[in-house]
Each structure stands twice: as C-alpha cells, then as structure tokens.
Write an enzyme that holds these catalytic residues in place. Structure first.
Site, mmCIF file in Angstrom:
data_model
loop_
_atom_site.group_PDB
_atom_site.id
_atom_site.type_symbol
_atom_site.label_atom_id
_atom_site.label_comp_id
_atom_site.label_asym_id
_atom_site.label_seq_id
_atom_site.Cartn_x
_atom_site.Cartn_y
_atom_site.Cartn_z
ATOM 1 N N CYS A 37 18.718 3.915 -4.024
ATOM 2 C CA CYS A 37 18.237 4.501 -5.186
ATOM 3 C C CYS A 37 19.353 5.376 -6.019
ATOM 4 O O CYS A 37 19.692 5.093 -7.161
ATOM 5 C CB CYS A 37 17.169 5.435 -5.037
ATOM 6 S SG CYS A 37 16.875 6.567 -3.629
ATOM 7 N N VAL A 67 6.597 2.976 -2.816
ATOM 8 C CA VAL A 67 7.291 2.010 -3.601
ATOM 9 C C VAL A 67 6.400 0.719 -3.944
ATOM 10 O O VAL A 67 6.558 0.028 -5.005
ATOM 11 C CB VAL A 67 8.623 1.572 -3.052
ATOM 12 C CG1 VAL A 67 9.515 0.828 -3.757
ATOM 13 C CG2 VAL A 67 9.383 3.093 -2.667
ATOM 14 N N HIS A 111 15.915 11.196 -9.156
ATOM 15 C CA HIS A 111 17.095 11.783 -8.811
ATOM 16 C C HIS A 111 18.286 12.080 -9.899
ATOM 17 O O HIS A 111 18.325 11.388 -11.020
ATOM 18 C CB HIS A 111 17.780 10.692 -7.820
ATOM 19 C CG HIS A 111 16.825 10.348 -6.559
ATOM 20 N ND1 HIS A 111 15.919 11.121 -6.358
ATOM 21 C CD2 HIS A 111 17.295 9.358 -5.736
ATOM 22 C CE1 HIS A 111 15.595 10.581 -5.198
ATOM 23 N NE2 HIS A 111 16.294 9.553 -4.828
ATOM 24 N N THR A 146 0.824 -1.286 -0.098
ATOM 25 C CA THR A 146 -0.238 -0.005 0.030
ATOM 26 C C THR A 146 0.840 1.503 0.093
ATOM 27 O O THR A 146 0.447 2.215 -0.159
ATOM 28 C CB THR A 146 -1.152 0.061 1.055
ATOM 29 O OG1 THR A 146 -0.050 -0.090 2.408
ATOM 30 C CG2 THR A 146 -1.902 -1.050 1.096
ATOM 31 N N GLY A 147 2.093 1.059 0.030
ATOM 32 C CA GLY A 147 2.990 2.468 -0.003
ATOM 33 C C GLY A 147 3.385 2.826 -1.356
ATOM 34 O O GLY A 147 3.192 2.137 -2.453
ATOM 35 N N ASN A 176 13.643 7.391 -9.437
ATOM 36 C CA ASN A 176 14.021 6.690 -8.223
ATOM 37 C C ASN A 176 13.073 5.618 -7.543
ATOM 38 O O ASN A 176 13.700 4.502 -6.738
ATOM 39 C CB ASN A 176 14.655 7.711 -6.900
ATOM 40 C CG ASN A 176 13.206 8.731 -6.695
ATOM 41 O OD1 ASN A 176 13.037 9.354 -7.531
ATOM 42 N ND2 ASN A 176 12.624 8.569 -5.661
ATOM 43 N N ARG A 181 21.615 -4.273 3.395
ATOM 44 C CA ARG A 181 22.766 -3.952 2.228
ATOM 45 C C ARG A 181 24.180 -4.321 2.641
ATOM 46 O O ARG A 181 24.863 -4.885 1.862
ATOM 47 C CB ARG A 181 22.522 -2.574 2.081
ATOM 48 C CG ARG A 181 21.079 -2.454 1.292
ATOM 49 C CD ARG A 181 20.980 -0.825 0.720
ATOM 50 N NE ARG A 181 19.610 -0.614 0.244
ATOM 51 C CZ ARG A 181 18.965 0.589 0.550
ATOM 52 N NH1 ARG A 181 19.511 1.439 0.948
ATOM 53 N NH2 ARG A 181 17.748 0.583 0.022
#
Length: 330
Positions: free
Chosen positions: A126, A12, A235, A9-10, A308, A97
């Site tokens: 990103c 991204v 970006h 639902t966001g 991005n 990461r």
C-alpha cells in the site's frame, strides 16, 4: 464475468466488494471465498446476499478472475491452484511481489506489460503504490536519482484487530488483544513488520525493492523509514526526491494535476494539504506541501496521502481487473 473475491470476510475483502460495486465492474456472478471457519457466512454485494464458499468449490465454479486478499501463506498455497485451472489471480499479499516471474502492477504505470500468460499478478504494498503513482510522471520528466521516504501509516494497514486495539486503548480497557508490541494510542511505533539483518524492517525493504520493480528502473535509489501512527483512514508519506535535472515548481504542479488518479491539494496560505481524514474512502492519491529542498541541488519535498484500503489495496486490485477485462485478457 464471474469474479471470485478470496478473503471476502476480511477488512480488505470488504473494501474490494465495495469498490467492485462503486466502479460498476461487470460482475455477472460473484463468488465470495474464505477459509473454512467462514464458509456458509453471507456477504452483501449490491443489496444481495451471497454465501461464502471454500477454495476448492470456488475453483470448480471457474471464475474469470480471482482477487485475493487472504494473506501470504494462503496465496502461496492456493493462487497456483486457481492459475492452473485457467483463472487469473490478482493477489494483494506480499507472496508474489518480488518473484521475477510475476508482474507487480500499478495500472497507471505498467499495466501495459500484462499478457494473457500472466495468471498470477501481484498487487504492490500500500505505501509503495501511493508513492510511485506520484513519482512516475516526475521521473519521466526529470529522472529521479534518489528518494528518501518516511511514512505515517494507519492502523488499518495491520487489520481489524489493530483497529480494535486502538479503540480499546482509547476506551481505557486493559484486557484487549494486543497486535502491537506496545500501546498505539497516543504513541508512534517506528516499526512496521519484522526487523531484518540490515536494520531495516520488512515494510521498508518492500518500498525500496517494489519501487524499482514497478518503475522498471534499478538506478533509482530509495531509502525508507516506515512508522505506525494511531490514525485510521489512510497512510501519509513525507517524500524527498533528488532529480538528475532541475525542475520548475509550477511545472511540477502542472504535471501532477494532469495525471489521472492524482489530486493536488497544495495551498499553504489557506491551510490546504492532504490528510488521512479527507482521503478516507477516496480512490485518488493526494499530494501537497510541494516545495524545493533548499539544502540539496535538484531536490523536491512532497507530502503524499492515500486511503491504504482503497488505492493502497482494493482499488488498485480492481483497476488491474478492469484493465484485464478491457483488454480481453480475462
């Protein structure tokens, strides 16, 4: 192919659904997942509504792959639970990461390192993704010694609330929710994420450390200044590269033009160069303003732009899933 989209639902998450649809990823069953407050909501995928479920329900439905875009704390807590159930996780947050046991993947560069044992795969930052896509083919040819990058990053990188802040300020409202410490409309903030003891921000250190990990070369020196600007759509980055070996500008352009996922827009006479407004909604990385740095030997200046939310997040994650499916790793 059962696909879970965690954080569906966001901002991204919505892009991930769009990219899965546009790229015709072989989804046989979609499982939209979100936090408790969003359970029961509907999301649309290929014209059909799907009901959002919680984490535990999603795990019990045994998706082949779960693409996470639910924030670092959710990823740290839930990604191992998905992985323990045999589900491969592609995670968009910063949680994994720099974990030495996890792969940090940009498919054009290092997808070939993936194996069936990689159950949690990290999607890079990103601003790092769009830069390394351009750096990698040039590094192979000329060997990069040092990179100096200054970014001009869209408010969409902070999320929907930041976009709302920008437009509320533009509309003259005063009672809006503040995401940034200062006004962003008609302003520039030389801070993305928190400041660290060395004076760099967390975002700047992400670009430095992730570049070395993705390109599998710690000898590349990187320094970064990351800046938030009042744009949406993508970006932008001013990148200065010092090589060990000299280069020919025509050859640099030819190398980049041949590279999959890169579009060269470099015709200054006709005012052709990359911009967020034209990169918006696209999956490619755009590069222009390609010119020799006349102040330093073997050095090159570039201007790099990408959406991005697409290549910088959703598209890269889906491309990882595509690689996993194509190579029977999920």
């Amino acid at each position: 192919m059962k696909v879970a989209v965690v954080g569906a639902t966001g901002l991204v998450g919505g892009e991930i659904l769009k990219v899965l649809s546009e790229r015709n990823f072989p989804v046989t069953e979609l499982i939209p997942v979100a936090s408790e407050r969003s359970i029961g909501k509907k999301v649309n995928f290929k014209g059909q509504d799907f009901t959002v479920v919680g984490y535990e329900t999603a795990i019990s439905m045994k998706p082949n792959v779960a693409i996470f875009s639910a924030g670092g704390s959710s990823s740290l807590e839930m990604a191992p639970k998905f992985a323990a159930a045999g589900i491969t996780v592609v995670d968009n947050s910063s949680a994994w990461r720099m974990d030495p046991t996890k792969k940090l993947v940009v498919p054009e560069i290092n997808a070939s390192t993936l194996t069936p044992a990689d159950k949690i795969i990290a999607n890079p930052n990103c601003s790092t993704i769009q830069m390394v896509v351009v750096l990698n083919p040039l590094h192979k040819k000329y060997k990069i010694k040092r990179v100096v990058v200054s970014t001009y990053q869209s408010v969409t990188g902070t999320g929907k609330a930041a976009v709302d802040q920008l437009f509320d300020e533009r509309a003259g409202k005063t009672d809006y929710a503040k995401v940034y410490p200062y006004k962003i409309d008609l302003n520039v903030l030389p801070q993305i994420d928190v400041f660290l003891e060395n004076g760099y921000t967390k975002e700047e250190m992400k670009m430095i450390l992730e570049t070395n990990k993705i390109m599998m070369d710690d000898s590349i020196k990187v320094t970064a200044t990351t800046v938030r600007i009042p744009t949406i759509g993508g970006h932008s980055e001013a990148v200065n590269i010092e090589f060990e070996n000299d280069f020919d500008l025509a050859e640099v352009r030819a190398i980049l033009e041949k590279e999959e996922g890169i579009i060269v827009q470099d015709d200054p006479k006709n005012l052709v160069y990359p911009m967020p407004i034209t990169a918006h909604g696209k999956d490619e990385v755009f590069v222009g303003r390609i010119r020799r740095d006349e102040s330093q030997k073997n050095s090159l200046n570039l201007w790099i732009v990408a959406d991005n939310l697409r290549k910088g997040a959703a598209t890269n994650a889906v491309q990882i899933a595509e690689y996993l499916a194509a190579h029977h790793l999920i």
